[in-house]
Every structure is written in structure tokens, then in C-alpha cells.
Write a protein that holds these residues in place. Structure first.
Motif, PDB file in Angstrom:
ATOM      1  N   ILE A  51       0.817  -1.161  -0.047  1.00 58.57           N
ATOM      2  CA  ILE A  51      -0.096  -0.010   0.018  1.00 58.57           C
ATOM      3  C   ILE A  51       0.883   1.229   0.155  1.00 58.57           C
ATOM      4  CG2 ILE A  51      -1.551   1.478   1.488  1.00 58.57           C
ATOM      5  CD1 ILE A  51      -2.800  -1.485   2.242  1.00 58.57           C
ATOM      6  N   TRP A  52       1.949   1.237   0.893  1.00 58.98           N
ATOM      7  CA  TRP A  52       2.857   2.349   0.753  1.00 58.98           C
ATOM      8  C   TRP A  52       3.594   2.547  -0.337  1.00 58.98           C
ATOM      9  CZ3 TRP A  52       4.322   5.840   5.014  1.00 58.98           C
ATOM     10  CH2 TRP A  52       3.517   5.944   6.239  1.00 58.98           C
ATOM     11  N   ALA A  53       3.973   1.543  -0.762  1.00 56.47           N
ATOM     12  CA  ALA A  53       4.954   1.586  -2.226  1.00 56.47           C
ATOM     13  C   ALA A  53       4.029   1.916  -3.226  1.00 56.47           C
ATOM     14  CB  ALA A  53       5.410   0.177  -2.380  1.00 56.47           C
ATOM     15  N   VAL A  54       2.872   1.511  -3.351  1.00 52.12           N
ATOM     16  CA  VAL A  54       1.707   2.141  -4.604  1.00 52.12           C
ATOM     17  C   VAL A  54       1.585   3.745  -4.343  1.00 52.12           C
ATOM     18  CG1 VAL A  54      -0.443   1.997  -5.393  1.00 52.12           C
ATOM     19  CG2 VAL A  54       0.759   0.000  -5.042  1.00 52.12           C
ATOM     20  N   GLN A  55       1.475   4.231  -3.158  1.00 50.31           N
ATOM     21  CA  GLN A  55       1.178   5.578  -2.860  1.00 50.31           C
ATOM     22  C   GLN A  55       2.298   6.275  -3.145  1.00 50.31           C
ATOM     23  OE1 GLN A  55      -1.824   7.036  -1.877  1.00 50.31           O
ATOM     24  NE2 GLN A  55      -2.490   4.851  -2.446  1.00 50.31           N
ATOM     25  N   PHE A  56       3.654   5.865  -3.104  1.00 50.83           N
ATOM     26  CA  PHE A  56       4.885   6.752  -3.208  1.00 50.83           C
ATOM     27  C   PHE A  56       5.382   6.072  -4.467  1.00 50.83           C
ATOM     28  CE2 PHE A  56       3.613   7.366   1.310  1.00 50.83           C
ATOM     29  CZ  PHE A  56       3.619   8.651   1.306  1.00 50.83           C
ATOM     30  N   LYS A  57       5.021   5.399  -5.381  1.00 51.02           N
ATOM     31  CA  LYS A  57       5.683   4.952  -6.379  1.00 51.02           C
ATOM     32  C   LYS A  57       6.563   5.891  -7.383  1.00 51.02           C
ATOM     33  CE  LYS A  57       1.806   4.130  -9.669  1.00 51.02           C
ATOM     34  NZ  LYS A  57       1.282   5.527 -10.042  1.00 51.02           N
ATOM     35  N   ASP A  58       6.068   7.166  -7.237  1.00 50.67           N
ATOM     36  CA  ASP A  58       6.648   8.067  -8.272  1.00 50.67           C
ATOM     37  C   ASP A  58       7.530   8.967  -7.595  1.00 50.67           C
ATOM     38  OD1 ASP A  58       4.980   7.250 -10.237  1.00 50.67           O
ATOM     39  OD2 ASP A  58       3.294   8.519  -9.892  1.00 50.67           O
TER      40      ASP A  58
END
Length: 134
Positions: free
Chosen positions: A35-42
Motif C-alpha cells: 500500500i505504501w509502495a503504491v502510494q509513493f511509487k513516483d
């Protein structure tokens, strides 16, 4: 930010707030990381780390995704102010640092947008027709 980098950020949060995530099972822990990785992928991990450190330094509670996004918005405007202030740029390496932060965060979707009248006072149509605020 990759899932591996995200796990590192979450380890920092866990170290600062030992009660956080302590009773998670393996599947739950993987879900949190994703969840955290998806939210900060960029966003590069080092910039998320800066925001995380700011959040940890200013809160007695563990930061949420929204807290880190707010700190990233603050980092953007801090960099903008620093680049605009010639005196602040006399520190070696600061120009490159602040310009990189601005470049990375300029197009990130969560950066605070200018508020609209409707977002500040609510929908006039709903208020007039239904007697509702917002």
C-alpha cells in the motif's frame, strides 16, 4: 519508491514508534508495504525519507500516508522558497538539492492545489436547494 525501499521507510517508522506494526502477520506486513509502495511509487525514496523524518520530528503519533504526503507538499514549497531566496542558496549543494526536490515533486498528483471557492464554502446549489453546508 520500490517495495524494498518502502520496507526501509516503514522500518524507520517502526523504530521511532515501536508499538506500530508489532502484531502484524507476514501477509499483513506485505500488504502494508505494498500500500505504501503504491502510494509513493513516483517519488524517490530519499525524498520520502526526508518527509518521513520531518513527520517523525513533529508528531508523537506514527505518520500516516496522508501525513507523509503533506510533508512532501511542505518540502516542495520549502524548496521553492529556498530557490527564490538568493541568500539561502549560498550553502554549497543547496541549489541542486532544492531544484531536484522541486523537479521531482512538481508533477506528483498529491501536491496541494489551489483551493476552489466550492471546496472552501461548499456547493451553493446543495446549500440553496437542500439547506446543507458543503
Amino acid at each position: 519508491m520500490t517495495p524494498e525501499e518502502t520496507a526501509g521507510i516503514l522500518s524507520v517508522i517502526t523504530a521511532a514508534y515501536p508499538h506500530v506494526y508489532k502484531n502484524l502477520g507476514e501477509d499483513e506486513a506485505k500488504a502494508v508495504v505494498m500500500i505504501w509502495a503504491v502510494q509513493f511509487k513516483d517519488v524517490p525514496a530519499d525524498i520520502v525519507f526526508m518527509a518521513t523524518n520531518k513527520a517523525i520530528a513533529t508528531s508523537k503519533y506514527p505518520p500516516t500516508i496522508a501525513d507523509i504526503k503533506n510533508k512532501l507538499t511542505g518540502l516542495y514549497w520549502e524548496a521553492y522558497d529556498a530557490v527564490s531566496n538568493k541568500e539561502a542558496l549560498k550553502i554549497p549543494g543547496s541549489v541542486e538539492k532544492y531544484k531536484r526536490i522541486m523537479e521531482v515533486l512538481r508533477d506528483v498528483k498529491f501536491r496541494a492545489a489551489e483551493p476552489t471557492i466550492e471546496s472552501m464554502i461548499g456547493s451553493a446549489e446543495r446549500y440553496l436547494l437542500n439547506g446543507e453546508d458543503g
